[in-house]
Design a protein around this motif. Structure first.
Motif, PDB file in Angstrom:
ATOM      1  N   PRO A   1       0.805  -1.228   0.000  1.00 56.90           N
ATOM      2  CA  PRO A   1       0.000   0.000   0.000  1.00 56.90           C
ATOM      3  C   PRO A   1       0.832   1.270   0.000  1.00 56.90           C
ATOM      4  O   PRO A   1       0.379   2.309  -0.464  1.00 56.90           O
ATOM      5  N   GLU A   2       2.060   1.193   0.542  1.00 57.91           N
ATOM      6  CA  GLU A   2       2.896   2.401   0.576  1.00 57.91           C
ATOM      7  C   GLU A   2       3.576   2.699  -0.763  1.00 57.91           C
ATOM      8  O   GLU A   2       4.086   3.806  -0.960  1.00 57.91           O
ATOM      9  N   ASN A   3       3.580   1.721  -1.674  1.00 58.03           N
ATOM     10  CA  ASN A   3       4.168   1.949  -3.006  1.00 58.03           C
ATOM     11  C   ASN A   3       3.094   2.551  -3.912  1.00 58.03           C
ATOM     12  O   ASN A   3       2.426   1.853  -4.667  1.00 58.03           O
ATOM     13  N   VAL A   4       2.918   3.850  -3.817  1.00 59.82           N
ATOM     14  CA  VAL A   4       1.829   4.557  -4.495  1.00 59.82           C
ATOM     15  C   VAL A   4       2.377   5.330  -5.699  1.00 59.82           C
ATOM     16  O   VAL A   4       3.407   5.996  -5.596  1.00 59.82           O
ATOM     17  N   TYR A   5       1.646   5.231  -6.822  1.00 61.53           N
ATOM     18  CA  TYR A   5       2.027   5.966  -8.032  1.00 61.53           C
ATOM     19  C   TYR A   5       0.802   6.747  -8.511  1.00 61.53           C
ATOM     20  O   TYR A   5      -0.188   6.155  -8.941  1.00 61.53           O
ATOM     21  N   ASN A   6       0.879   8.049  -8.394  1.00 57.35           N
ATOM     22  CA  ASN A   6      -0.204   8.930  -8.847  1.00 57.35           C
ATOM     23  C   ASN A   6       0.214   9.533 -10.184  1.00 57.35           C
ATOM     24  O   ASN A   6       0.804  10.601 -10.251  1.00 57.35           O
ATOM     25  N   LEU A   7      -0.087   8.834 -11.264  1.00 57.17           N
ATOM     26  CA  LEU A   7       0.390   9.217 -12.586  1.00 57.17           C
ATOM     27  C   LEU A   7      -0.555  10.222 -13.242  1.00 57.17           C
ATOM     28  O   LEU A   7      -1.758  10.233 -12.962  1.00 57.17           O
ATOM     29  N   PRO A   8      -0.034  11.082 -14.121  1.00 56.48           N
ATOM     30  CA  PRO A   8      -0.902  12.042 -14.825  1.00 56.48           C
ATOM     31  C   PRO A   8      -1.881  11.323 -15.752  1.00 56.48           C
ATOM     32  O   PRO A   8      -1.644  10.191 -16.169  1.00 56.48           O
ATOM     33  N   GLU A   9      -2.975  12.010 -16.072  1.00 51.92           N
ATOM     34  CA  GLU A   9      -4.029  11.397 -16.880  1.00 51.92           C
ATOM     35  C   GLU A   9      -3.540  10.942 -18.251  1.00 51.92           C
ATOM     36  O   GLU A   9      -4.046   9.967 -18.796  1.00 51.92           O
ATOM     37  N   ASP A  10      -2.575  11.650 -18.823  1.00 53.12           N
ATOM     38  CA  ASP A  10      -2.093  11.290 -20.156  1.00 53.12           C
ATOM     39  C   ASP A  10      -0.955  10.270 -20.129  1.00 53.12           C
ATOM     40  O   ASP A  10      -0.351   9.975 -21.163  1.00 53.12           O
ATOM     41  N   SER A  11      -0.664   9.726 -18.947  1.00 52.28           N
ATOM     42  CA  SER A  11       0.403   8.722 -18.834  1.00 52.28           C
ATOM     43  C   SER A  11      -0.005   7.445 -19.560  1.00 52.28           C
ATOM     44  O   SER A  11      -1.097   6.907 -19.344  1.00 52.28           O
TER      45      SER A  11
ATOM     46  N   LEU B   1      -0.662   4.614 -17.026  1.00 52.81           N
ATOM     47  CA  LEU B   1      -1.987   4.668 -16.407  1.00 52.81           C
ATOM     48  C   LEU B   1      -3.056   4.206 -17.391  1.00 52.81           C
ATOM     49  O   LEU B   1      -3.963   3.434 -17.034  1.00 52.81           O
ATOM     50  N   GLN B   2      -2.973   4.652 -18.630  1.00 50.57           N
ATOM     51  CA  GLN B   2      -3.960   4.257 -19.631  1.00 50.57           C
ATOM     52  C   GLN B   2      -3.940   2.757 -19.885  1.00 50.57           C
ATOM     53  O   GLN B   2      -4.982   2.144 -20.139  1.00 50.57           O
ATOM     54  N   PHE B   3      -2.771   2.148 -19.796  1.00 50.86           N
ATOM     55  CA  PHE B   3      -2.669   0.694 -19.977  1.00 50.86           C
ATOM     56  C   PHE B   3      -3.433  -0.025 -18.875  1.00 50.86           C
ATOM     57  O   PHE B   3      -4.207  -0.959 -19.139  1.00 50.86           O
TER      58      PHE B   3
END
Length: 567
Positions: free
Chosen positions: A474-484, A487-489
């Motif tokens: 849970p501590e390994n968090v990735y808040n990627l931008p919408e156009d990443s 994230l889209q994958f």
């Protein structure tokens, strides 16, 4: 999105075809609602249909890249000395536009060559008629003979205007008048013994001849567009040959996502998407197949071009060979685009690996989702992606046991344990990554199960509301931008797993609801399917009258009475 004179027949056809067509089955399962627009004429329906497709770009229609994403050559019309430039905007009120051009490199090379023939200005000065020698000085373009100095009055407005008009004629494919103009100017200057100016026009005439020699000569076709369509997997491509003055002057390529339609409909879609924005529409468009609504398309082209455009399907001769050549070229273009997309998917996997610090490329990903309704008929589904693309043969479904069905975490744990226990027992290959839909809770379930079967295997989850990615802990968090792309994958994985789970859950609920009918004597699998096909649902079967039931194939009066009594 589609149109029909008989919606009562057209819409059910999709549902009937879904039994044998994978794409239509996916479309039907994804359908939540059906909306209609009632219009007065076929022409209105055709126009509205393509406006809606272009606006909303629905997944199950064929969609080509928007023409506005391709560049145009723009010649300004609101300036005393018009400028020539490249633009991706298309506002007809301030300029003349030529294009769109799909091969940007070739377009720029053409402009460079044209500048040797028509040395138009490249500056952005607001020049008055006659220039302004007090305000401006000649620039490097003048020194290298790429401009004739209208800014300081060295070229008159009339001379500059005539030059730009000839450049526009050339871009429209009218080589003859341009050739005659250059030849006449050369001979005029020579007759006046202005040999230096005559030599300039001679060189421009030679440059024009060299440019037009590169185009193939066509004997039987003076001015036409030739269309070909090719497909490869889920990729399609349309290739357009522009023929002007018996020469192929341009080859345009339009790759797109293949829709659930045949070639003739796909070509019709392209014509109604491309030509309303096109700057050059010839008298004839040569096609490999007849269009479904050729008369309506003709009316639309008439409205766009202001004249009748002939749509022809040549059967023999040089015109047929041109169409076949366009088809072969389009097939190759679709194959190249499909290969390029696979390479891009490989880039996506590398991006995912690097951004999430994974130990290896996620070449094989198994994604899970749970679907339930008030804890009843709970199911789980797994979708499998190989090299970034769905591997439908690897999809799996899990009917969750009754003791775990009321708890999402326990349901997910059961599905994961059943899957990886079987892979372990049968010594089958494990995936490169396990993905679960949800937040830290679902991640914890996935990580605990994998610690028992394959501790090195990464587990990733995606929280729906926040769109936050968790990796292993849970501590390994990735808040990627919408156009990443990473994230889209994962959003694509999540959506596909959800779709597959929901469709399985819907099927299970239908089976439970139908089970009461199946228990009636005389109702077997075939008769039950026939009843559901006719009435749509078990509830409607029960509501049907005896007379309606008897009309169903295989349903006798006796069986119909049992349905009314026991159903």
């Amino acid at each position: 999105m589609g149109k029909s004179n008989d919606l009562a027949e057209r819409v059910p056809q999709h549902f009937r075809d879904a039994r044998s067509d994978v794409r239509k089955r996916a479309m039907v399962r994804a359908t939540g609602d059906i909306q209609t627009i009632v219009l007065s004429t076929d022409r209105e329906a055709l126009s509205v249909e393509y406006d809606l497709i272009k606006e909303h770009r629905p997944r199950y229609n064929i969609v080509y890249r928007d023409d506005k994403s391709y560049p145009y050559i723009k010649v300004t019309t609101n300036e005393t000395y018009p400028r020539v430039e490249v633009t991706r905007e298309h506002r007809l009120e301030d300029a003349s536009y030529f294009g769109p051009y799909t091969d940007v490199t070739s377009m720029r090379r053409t402009l460079e060559a044209l500048r040797d023939i028509f040395p138009y200005r490249s500056c952005a000065h607001d020049l008055p008629a006659g220039g302004d020698s007090d305000k401006y000085n000649t620039c490097l373009d003048y020194d290298i003979k790429q401009c004739e100095g209208p800014c300081v009055g060295l070229q008159s407005k009339a001379e500059y205007t005539e030059m730009i008009e000839n450049l526009c004629r050339f871009l429209r494919g009218k080589y003859g008048p341009v050739r005659n103009y250059l030849k006449d100017e050369m001979e005029r200057h020579a007759a006046n013994k202005n040999f230096e100016a005559a030599a300039v026009y001679r060189d421009r005439l030679e440059a024009l001849e060299n440019m037009t020699k590169r185009s193939s000569f066509i004997n039987s076709t003076s001015n036409a567009d030739v269309l070909g369509l090719g497909t490869k997997e889920d990729v399609s491509a349309v290739v357009l040959f522009q023929i002007r003055e018996n020469r192929i002057i341009n080859r345009l390529e339009f790759p797109g996502q293949s829709g659930d339609i045949d070639d003739s409909q796909a070509l019709q879609d392209f014509i109604l998407t491309y030509y309303p924005a096109a700057t050059s529409i010839p008298q004839v468009i040569l096609l490999p197949t007849i269009l479904p609504d050729s008369a309506l398309v003709g009316e639309k082209l008439l409205e766009t071009a202001g004249r009748r455009i002939k749509l022809k399907v040549p059967e023999r001769g040089e015109k047929r060979k041109l169409v076949e050549s366009a088809k072969r070229t389009a097939k190759l273009a679709a194959e190249n685009e499909a290969l390029a997309r696979k390479r891009r998917e490989g880039d996506v996997l590398l991006t995912v690996k690097e951004m999430l610090d994974l130990p290896w490329l996620p070449e094989i990903v198994e994604a899970y989702d749970v679907s339930t309704h008030q804890g009843k008929e709970t199911v789980a589904a797994m979708v499998r992606f190989v090299n970034g693309e769905p591997d439908k043969a690897g999809y799996r479904r899990f009917k969750i046991s009754r003791e775990n069905s009321a708890d999402d975490y326990r349901s997910l744990r059961e599905a994961l344990q059943r899957r990886y226990r079987r892979l372990t027992e049968e010594e089958e290959q494990f995936p490169s990554l396990v993905f679960v839909d949800g937040g830290p809770g679902q991640l914890g379930v996935g990580r605990a199960v994998m610690d028992n079967f394959n501790p090195q295997l990464p587990v990733v989850s995606l929280a729906k509301r926040e769109e936050i990615i968790y990796v292993n802990k849970p501590e390994n968090v990735y808040n990627l931008p919408e156009d990443s792309r990473a994230l889209q994958f994962f959003q694509r994985l999540r959506d596909e797993a959800h779709r597959f789970a929901v469709s399985y859950h819907r099927d299970r609920r239908q089976m439970v609801i139908s089970s009461g009918l199946r228990e009636i004597k005389g109702i077997g699998e075939k008769r039950l399917k026939q009843l559901l096909k006719t009435f749509g649902s078990p509830a409607r079967v029960r509501q049907a009258s005896l007379e309606e039931l008897i009309t169903v194939k295989g349903i006798t009066p006796e069986i119909a009475r049992r349905i009314k009594k026991e159903g």
